[in-house]
Enzyme design. Structure first.
Site, PDB file in Angstrom:
ATOM      1  N   ALA A  18       0.846  -1.196   0.000  1.00 37.05           N
ATOM      2  CA  ALA A  18       0.000   0.000   0.000  1.00 37.05           C
ATOM      3  C   ALA A  18       0.880   1.244   0.000  1.00 37.05           C
ATOM      4  CB  ALA A  18      -0.915  -0.007   1.214  1.00 37.05           C
ATOM      5  N   GLN A  70      -5.004  -6.798  -5.990  1.00 35.87           N
ATOM      6  CA  GLN A  70      -5.271  -7.331  -4.659  1.00 35.87           C
ATOM      7  C   GLN A  70      -6.470  -6.629  -4.019  1.00 35.87           C
ATOM      8  OE1 GLN A  70      -2.863  -6.738  -0.866  1.00 35.87           O
ATOM      9  NE2 GLN A  70      -2.263  -8.817  -1.417  1.00 35.87           N
ATOM     10  N   CYS A 100      -1.646  -8.858   5.310  1.00 34.13           N
ATOM     11  CA  CYS A 100      -1.272  -7.551   5.844  1.00 34.13           C
ATOM     12  C   CYS A 100      -1.388  -7.552   7.371  1.00 34.13           C
ATOM     13  CB  CYS A 100      -2.170  -6.463   5.267  1.00 34.13           C
ATOM     14  SG  CYS A 100      -1.779  -4.803   5.887  1.00 34.13           S
ATOM     15  N   LYS A 139      -2.666 -14.291  -0.599  1.00 36.14           N
ATOM     16  CA  LYS A 139      -1.438 -14.001   0.139  1.00 36.14           C
ATOM     17  C   LYS A 139      -1.735 -14.124   1.628  1.00 36.14           C
ATOM     18  CE  LYS A 139       2.653 -11.185   0.257  1.00 36.14           C
ATOM     19  NZ  LYS A 139       2.878 -10.355   1.406  1.00 36.14           N
ATOM     20  N   ASN A 200       7.913 -15.375   0.401  1.00 37.05           N
ATOM     21  CA  ASN A 200       8.052 -13.941   0.626  1.00 37.05           C
ATOM     22  C   ASN A 200       8.667 -13.707   2.004  1.00 37.05           C
ATOM     23  OD1 ASN A 200       5.788 -11.302   1.484  1.00 37.05           O
ATOM     24  ND2 ASN A 200       7.612 -11.070   0.255  1.00 37.05           N
ATOM     25  N   ASP A 202      12.105 -11.050   3.608  1.00 30.75           N
ATOM     26  CA  ASP A 202      13.555 -10.887   3.776  1.00 30.75           C
ATOM     27  C   ASP A 202      14.363 -11.356   2.569  1.00 30.75           C
ATOM     28  OD1 ASP A 202      12.892  -9.944   6.238  1.00 30.75           O
ATOM     29  OD2 ASP A 202      13.813 -11.566   7.390  1.00 30.75           O
TER      30      ASP A 202
END
Length: 341
Positions: A18, A70, A100, A139, A200, A202
């Protein structure tokens, strides 16, 4: 890797963020080698669909394919309507946000807060998949907290309900972005489902991308914060995965060219007033590892016209192009130059 009828050309994907992955940044990252770029999160609340922010986020003109959008929310019917709306707006893939960790999202029982309620997760997935005839992806995080890592359970629900690819951030919601991402749960998820899994968290270097794919069995990696100010990271990952060698970093001249193109598209997309303000954070990411960054940022963030920003960036890069290392008096002089408009 395939998502429905779409075969992705590369294995590194831009994560939805976002306030970051707007159309200008998505286009830039895909041109720099992202196999797909997922849009900023769009609310499922129809009362907010006509705000300027939502309208800009639903803008998919001149976007590279596949166009992944998304959506976020907690009501199955609203999520289904949001999916259908965005499909009509040009989305080719609908991605559901259950990853999120932000409080303002989780406080509305959306994002990763949904992981606490597998039944609601299933109802949302069922409603969205039934509403559209395009691929739906999901996700998630590895769980709600370290004592409740239910990523495998959620992944199996997702596969059962027709989700066609799953991105997993290697942290729980409680972890936020603190500590190091863990990949063992992602590996467990990969072994538990047959749909493509995207790892997903790092992944900041080409070597880390290969390590995570090899360790987890994921078919692709998703890059978020590491791409801010480094959109060329995607081509570096692609090169390393293909040739097992490090690609040279972009020259100062190329970084300047990429940055100028980026802020010009921001000015054009948002209009000068808003574009200048949005450009500030992007420019800051590009510059954060450069000499004189503090002096540059302090002055750059006071500039309020597109032309002033472009002129100042050129001035900065002219100073950086000095071939000889600067001595202390010259550093002082350079800092003084950076205060000039």
């Amino acid at each position: 890797m395939k998502i429905g009828p779409y075969k992705l050309p590369y294995s590194a994907i831009l994560a939805p963020m976002a306030g970051v992955t707007d159309l200008p940044f998505r286009r830039l990252c895909m041109r720099m080698g992202a196999g797909m770029a997922v849009s900023e999160m769009l609310t499922s609340n129809p009362k907010l669909w006509h705000t300027r922010k939502s309208i800009l986020r639903m803008h998919h003109g001149e976007e590279y394919e596949p166009r992944s959008v998304q959506i976020a929310g907690s009501d199955p019917d609203e999520m289904a309507r949001a999916a259908l709306l965005n499909k009509h707006k040009g989305a080719q893939i609908i991605d559901i946000n259950m990853g999120c960790p932000a409080k303002k999202v989780c406080n509305k029982a959306a994002g990763s807060a949904l992981l606490k309620d597998p039944t609601l997760v299933q109802n949302i997935l069922h409603a969205v998949v039934a509403a559209v005839d395009i691929p739906v992806t999901l996700k998630i995080r590895t769980g709600w907290d370290r004592e409740n890592r239910n990523g495998v359970e959620i992944a199996q629900i997702a596969e059962y309900e027709g989700i066609q690819a799953l991105a997993v951030h290697g942290r729980t919601r409680a972890c936020m972005y603190k500590g190091e991402a863990e990949y063992s749960t992602i590996a467990d998820i990969c072994r538990s489902v047959s749909i493509p899994v995207i790892a997903n968290g790092d992944i900041t270097t080409p070597e880390k991308a290969k390590y995570v794919m090899d360790t987890t069995g994921a078919q692709a990696v998703m890059i978020g914060r590491a791409a801010q100010g480094r959109p060329w990271l995607f081509r570096e990952i692609n090169h390393y995965l293909k040739y097992n060698e490090i690609l040279l970093s972009p020259s100062l001249e190329e970084v300047f060219s990429i940055l100028m193109e980026h802020i010009e598209t921001l000015h054009h997309f948002y209009g000068e007033h808003q574009g200048v303000r949005i450009a500030r954070k992007h420019v800051s990411w590009y510059m954060q590892d450069k000499p004189f960054y503090s002096a540059f940022r302090k002055t750059f963030n006071t500039l309020d016209t597109a032309q002033a920003q472009k002129t100042y960036i050129k001035q900065f890069f002219d100073i950086l192009s000095v071939k000889m290392p600067l001595k202390p008096p010259e550093i002082t002089e350079a800092n003084h130059c950076l205060q000039l408009r």
